[in-house]
Write an enzyme that holds these catalytic residues in place. Structure first.
Site, PDB file in Angstrom:
ATOM      1  N   VAL A  93      -0.933  -8.294  -8.870  1.00 56.72           N
ATOM      2  CA  VAL A  93      -0.279  -7.295  -9.728  1.00 56.72           C
ATOM      3  C   VAL A  93       1.242  -7.437  -9.626  1.00 56.72           C
ATOM      4  O   VAL A  93       1.965  -7.277 -10.600  1.00 56.72           O
ATOM      5  CB  VAL A  93      -0.717  -5.866  -9.314  1.00 56.72           C
ATOM      6  CG1 VAL A  93       0.037  -4.806 -10.098  1.00 56.72           C
ATOM      7  CG2 VAL A  93      -2.227  -5.692  -9.504  1.00 56.72           C
TER       8      VAL A  93
ATOM      9  N   ALA B 166       0.807  -1.226   0.000  1.00 56.98           N
ATOM     10  CA  ALA B 166       0.000   0.000   0.000  1.00 56.98           C
ATOM     11  C   ALA B 166       0.835   1.268   0.000  1.00 56.98           C
ATOM     12  O   ALA B 166       0.389   2.311  -0.463  1.00 56.98           O
ATOM     13  CB  ALA B 166      -0.939  -0.011   1.214  1.00 56.98           C
TER      14      ALA B 166
ATOM     15  N   GLY C 150       3.589   1.673  -1.659  1.00 57.79           N
ATOM     16  CA  GLY C 150       4.358   1.769  -2.893  1.00 57.79           C
ATOM     17  C   GLY C 150       3.744   2.731  -3.885  1.00 57.79           C
ATOM     18  O   GLY C 150       2.715   3.359  -3.609  1.00 57.79           O
TER      19      GLY C 150
ATOM     20  N   ILE D 140       2.379   2.148  -6.954  1.00 62.39           N
ATOM     21  CA  ILE D 140       1.070   1.748  -7.488  1.00 62.39           C
ATOM     22  C   ILE D 140       0.001   1.959  -6.414  1.00 62.39           C
ATOM     23  O   ILE D 140      -1.087   2.484  -6.684  1.00 62.39           O
ATOM     24  CB  ILE D 140       1.069   0.282  -7.982  1.00 62.39           C
ATOM     25  CG1 ILE D 140       2.001   0.145  -9.194  1.00 62.39           C
ATOM     26  CG2 ILE D 140      -0.344  -0.171  -8.346  1.00 62.39           C
ATOM     27  CD1 ILE D 140       2.163  -1.278  -9.716  1.00 62.39           C
ATOM     28  N   GLY D 141       0.346   1.580  -5.181  1.00 62.68           N
ATOM     29  CA  GLY D 141      -0.584   1.791  -4.068  1.00 62.68           C
ATOM     30  C   GLY D 141      -1.038   3.236  -3.977  1.00 62.68           C
ATOM     31  O   GLY D 141      -2.222   3.514  -3.758  1.00 62.68           O
TER      32      GLY D 141
ATOM     33  N   HIS E 129       2.462 -12.321 -18.320  1.00 66.75           N
ATOM     34  CA  HIS E 129       2.729 -10.879 -18.236  1.00 66.75           C
ATOM     35  C   HIS E 129       4.236 -10.688 -18.218  1.00 66.75           C
ATOM     36  O   HIS E 129       4.855 -10.538 -17.167  1.00 66.75           O
ATOM     37  CB  HIS E 129       2.093 -10.271 -16.982  1.00 66.75           C
ATOM     38  CG  HIS E 129       2.589  -8.877 -16.715  1.00 66.75           C
ATOM     39  ND1 HIS E 129       2.288  -7.824 -17.531  1.00 66.75           N
ATOM     40  CD2 HIS E 129       3.415  -8.387 -15.761  1.00 66.75           C
ATOM     41  CE1 HIS E 129       2.903  -6.736 -17.087  1.00 66.75           C
ATOM     42  NE2 HIS E 129       3.594  -7.052 -16.020  1.00 66.75           N
TER      43      HIS E 129
ATOM     44  N   ASP F 106      -1.422  -4.558 -20.102  1.00 68.58           N
ATOM     45  CA  ASP F 106      -0.932  -4.910 -21.442  1.00 68.58           C
ATOM     46  C   ASP F 106      -2.048  -4.724 -22.468  1.00 68.58           C
ATOM     47  O   ASP F 106      -1.829  -4.209 -23.563  1.00 68.58           O
ATOM     48  CB  ASP F 106      -0.443  -6.360 -21.442  1.00 68.58           C
ATOM     49  CG  ASP F 106       0.587  -6.599 -20.349  1.00 68.58           C
ATOM     50  OD1 ASP F 106       1.625  -5.931 -20.370  1.00 68.58           O
ATOM     51  OD2 ASP F 106       0.327  -7.423 -19.448  1.00 68.58           O
TER      52      ASP F 106
HETATM   53  P1  NAX Z   1       7.007  -0.211  -5.112  1.00 70.50           P
HETATM   54  O1  NAX Z   1       8.347  -0.790  -4.830  1.00 70.50           O
HETATM   55  O2  NAX Z   1       6.822   1.252  -5.237  1.00 70.50           O
HETATM   56  O3  NAX Z   1       5.992  -0.704  -3.971  1.00 70.50           O
HETATM   57  C1  NAX Z   1       5.935  -2.019  -3.535  1.00 70.50           C
HETATM   58  C2  NAX Z   1       5.501  -2.004  -2.082  1.00 70.50           C
HETATM   59  O4  NAX Z   1       5.278  -3.343  -1.681  1.00 70.50           O
HETATM   60  C3  NAX Z   1       6.549  -1.403  -1.134  1.00 70.50           C
HETATM   61  O5  NAX Z   1       5.946  -0.369  -0.389  1.00 70.50           O
HETATM   62  C4  NAX Z   1       6.940  -2.586  -0.269  1.00 70.50           C
HETATM   63  O6  NAX Z   1       7.234  -2.204   1.065  1.00 70.50           O
HETATM   64  C5  NAX Z   1       5.686  -3.442  -0.340  1.00 70.50           C
HETATM   65  N1  NAX Z   1       5.884  -4.844   0.010  1.00 70.50           N
HETATM   66  C6  NAX Z   1       6.964  -5.629  -0.200  1.00 70.50           C
HETATM   67  N2  NAX Z   1       6.782  -6.829   0.340  1.00 70.50           N
HETATM   68  C7  NAX Z   1       5.562  -6.826   0.910  1.00 70.50           C
HETATM   69  C8  NAX Z   1       4.827  -7.789   1.647  1.00 70.50           C
HETATM   70  N3  NAX Z   1       5.329  -9.008   1.923  1.00 70.50           N
HETATM   71  N4  NAX Z   1       3.599  -7.450   2.096  1.00 70.50           N
HETATM   72  C9  NAX Z   1       3.107  -6.220   1.862  1.00 70.50           C
HETATM   73  N5  NAX Z   1       3.773  -5.265   1.192  1.00 70.50           N
HETATM   74  C10 NAX Z   1       4.979  -5.570   0.707  1.00 70.50           C
HETATM   75  O7  NAX Z   1       6.476  -0.988  -6.402  1.00 70.50           O
HETATM   76  P2  NAX Z   1       5.289  -0.575  -7.391  1.00 70.50           P
HETATM   77  O8  NAX Z   1       5.810   0.300  -8.449  1.00 70.50           O
HETATM   78  O9  NAX Z   1       4.125  -0.135  -6.594  1.00 70.50           O
HETATM   79  O10 NAX Z   1       4.996  -1.989  -8.090  1.00 70.50           O
HETATM   80  C11 NAX Z   1       4.473  -3.084  -7.353  1.00 70.50           C
HETATM   81  C12 NAX Z   1       4.548  -4.356  -8.171  1.00 70.50           C
HETATM   82  O11 NAX Z   1       3.767  -4.259  -9.359  1.00 70.50           O
HETATM   83  C13 NAX Z   1       5.950  -4.716  -8.665  1.00 70.50           C
HETATM   84  O12 NAX Z   1       6.167  -6.088  -8.459  1.00 70.50           O
HETATM   85  C14 NAX Z   1       5.885  -4.424 -10.147  1.00 70.50           C
HETATM   86  O13 NAX Z   1       6.816  -5.182 -10.877  1.00 70.50           O
HETATM   87  C15 NAX Z   1       4.470  -4.806 -10.447  1.00 70.50           C
HETATM   88  N6  NAX Z   1       3.887  -4.301 -11.698  1.00 70.50           N
HETATM   89  C16 NAX Z   1       3.024  -5.116 -12.354  1.00 70.50           C
HETATM   90  C17 NAX Z   1       2.370  -4.741 -13.510  1.00 70.50           C
HETATM   91  C18 NAX Z   1       1.408  -5.646 -14.200  1.00 70.50           C
HETATM   92  O14 NAX Z   1       0.941  -5.253 -15.280  1.00 70.50           O
HETATM   93  N7  NAX Z   1       1.071  -6.829 -13.700  1.00 70.50           N
HETATM   94  C19 NAX Z   1       2.640  -3.419 -14.121  1.00 70.50           C
HETATM   95  C20 NAX Z   1       3.214  -2.433 -13.167  1.00 70.50           C
HETATM   96  C21 NAX Z   1       4.216  -2.981 -12.188  1.00 70.50           C
HETATM   97  O15 NAX Z   1       5.463  -3.062 -12.831  1.00 70.50           O
END
Ligand code: NAX
Length: 327
Positions: A129, A12, A14, A16-17, A187, A159
């Site tokens: 995601v 949350a 991050g 995307i959050g 993906h 996508d």
């Molecule tokens: P961020 O690194 O900004 O945020 C991720 C957040 O997840 C961080 O705040 C972190 O503390 C938290 N987190 C890590 N481990 C956790 C756990 N065990 N429980 C709860 N929270 C945890 O990444 P962000 O840019 O928000 O992207 C999130 C994910 O989406 C990444 O894996 C990224 O690769 C993936 N994506 C997927 C896409 C899709 O189309 N399926 C597209 C966008 C994005 O690249």
């Protein structure tokens, strides 16, 4: 008034959050009549940042936002959850092997699957995601044996939306004129965006573009769009990813439009030769809150080859996590 729907969001704090939570709280995820209670799951180091986001959510005074809980405990986060958006994941860092990445994510998605199994509501719908999304979804699903497997999905809607945007620009038509856009497979860079079944003004999209554009521009542009965004923005897609997650869940809950379909990573029932149990992207419709794979599409050699290559990659990821004891 309707009782609030419990929506759990992991990662949350991050990026995307940060884009996603405001869309959910404003009513765009479930509809303008449905109050939501947010459950934010973060790792302990990021709980404070999640609290900051929650302060801003409060400050929006959203009429539909019935409450916000923040926790670093997965069991609490998923207790009574109706919708779960699994965004938090372990990113690939420099020098990390694929096996390390899968193992680190297994350490996240296994306990989250178990927590969903233990406490989520009977109607739980899960969208993964966090990458590698399909395989993370598979890991969570395998650790939730009491939840119907089809409730676990992986996001390929971004996508699909990227494919719609590219085709709309190429043909100078609004995205609303395009129907039946499909993303097949993983993906990842091997995904196959399919113009042979997409329709523009009632005609197949593939016959309205040059074959070279389709093969050498359209497919790689869609598949590598994430990297292009990082290059331009200095950070990965966030608002567009959040928007796609909203589209995915909205359609799942409210149904897809008559005469159209969408794309989602869902558990394969063996359709189109995709091994049963893999979470692969398919053309899907949503009816009464459940996804159904669109059946009976003909695939020529070009499409068949691309789909097989992406599905092969998914099978390799599944075998790798099986070897690591994660499923
Ligand atoms: P961020 O690194 O900004 O945020 C991720 C957040 O997840 C961080 O705040 C972190 O503390 C938290 N987190 C890590 N481990 C956790 C756990 N065990 N429980 C709860 N929270 C945890 O990444 P962000 O840019 O928000 O992207 C999130 C994910 O989406 C990444 O894996 C990224 O690769 C993936 N994506 C997927 C896409 C899709 O189309 N399926 C597209 C966008 C994005 O690249």
């Amino acid at each position: 008034a309707q009782a609030p729907v419990n929506v759990t969001v992991t990662g949350a704090a991050g990026q995307i959050g940060y884009a996603l939570l405001f869309r959910i709280a404003s009513g765009q995820l479930l509809g303008a009549d449905t109050p939501v209670r947010l459950r934010l799951l973060e790792i302990p180091q990021a709980v404070k940042a999640a609290e900051g986001t929650a302060m801003e959510l409060s400050d929006c005074a959203f009429p539909l936002l019935a409450g916000i809980d923040i926790t670093d405990n997965a069991k609490q986060a998923f207790d009574g959850a109706n919708v779960a958006l699994l965004v938090g994941a372990r990113p690939r860092t420099k020098g990390m092997e694929r096996g390390d990445l899968l193992e680190a994510n297994g350490g996240i998605f296994k306990p989250q699957g178990e927590a969903i199994n233990a406490g989520a509501a009977d109607d739980i719908k899960v969208l993964v995601v966090g990458n590698p999304a399909n395989t993370n979804a598979l890991i969570a699903q395998r650790h939730a044996p009491d939840v119907p497997a089809e409730r676990f999905t992986a996001m390929t809607r971004l996508d699909q939306n990227r494919a719609l945007a590219q085709l709309s620009a190429k043909l100078s038509v609004p995205v609303t004129e395009i129907r039946k856009m499909t993303i097949w497979g993983n993906h990842s860079a091997t995904q196959y965006p399919d113009l042979f079944h997409a329709e523009v003004n009632g005609r197949t999209a593939a016959e309205q573009v040059e074959r070279e554009w389709l093969a050498d521009e359209f497919i790689p542009t869609v598949a590598k769009r994430g990297a292009a965004i990082i290059e331009a923005r200095g950070a990965s897609s966030a608002a567009s990813a959040a928007s796609a997650a909203v589209d995915h869940v909205y359609d799942w809950v409210n149904g897809t439009a008559e005469g159209d379909w969408t794309s989602a990573g869902v558990v394969s029932d063996g359709s189109y030769g995709v091994p049963e149990g893999l979470i692969s992207s398919f053309p899907v419709v949503s009816k009464n809150g459940a996804w159904q794979i669109v059946q009976g599409l003909e695939l020529d050699e070009f499409s068949r080859g691309r789909i097989d290559a992406s599905v092969r990659e998914l099978a390799e990821e599944r075998d790798a996590v099986a070897k690591l004891g994660l499923i």
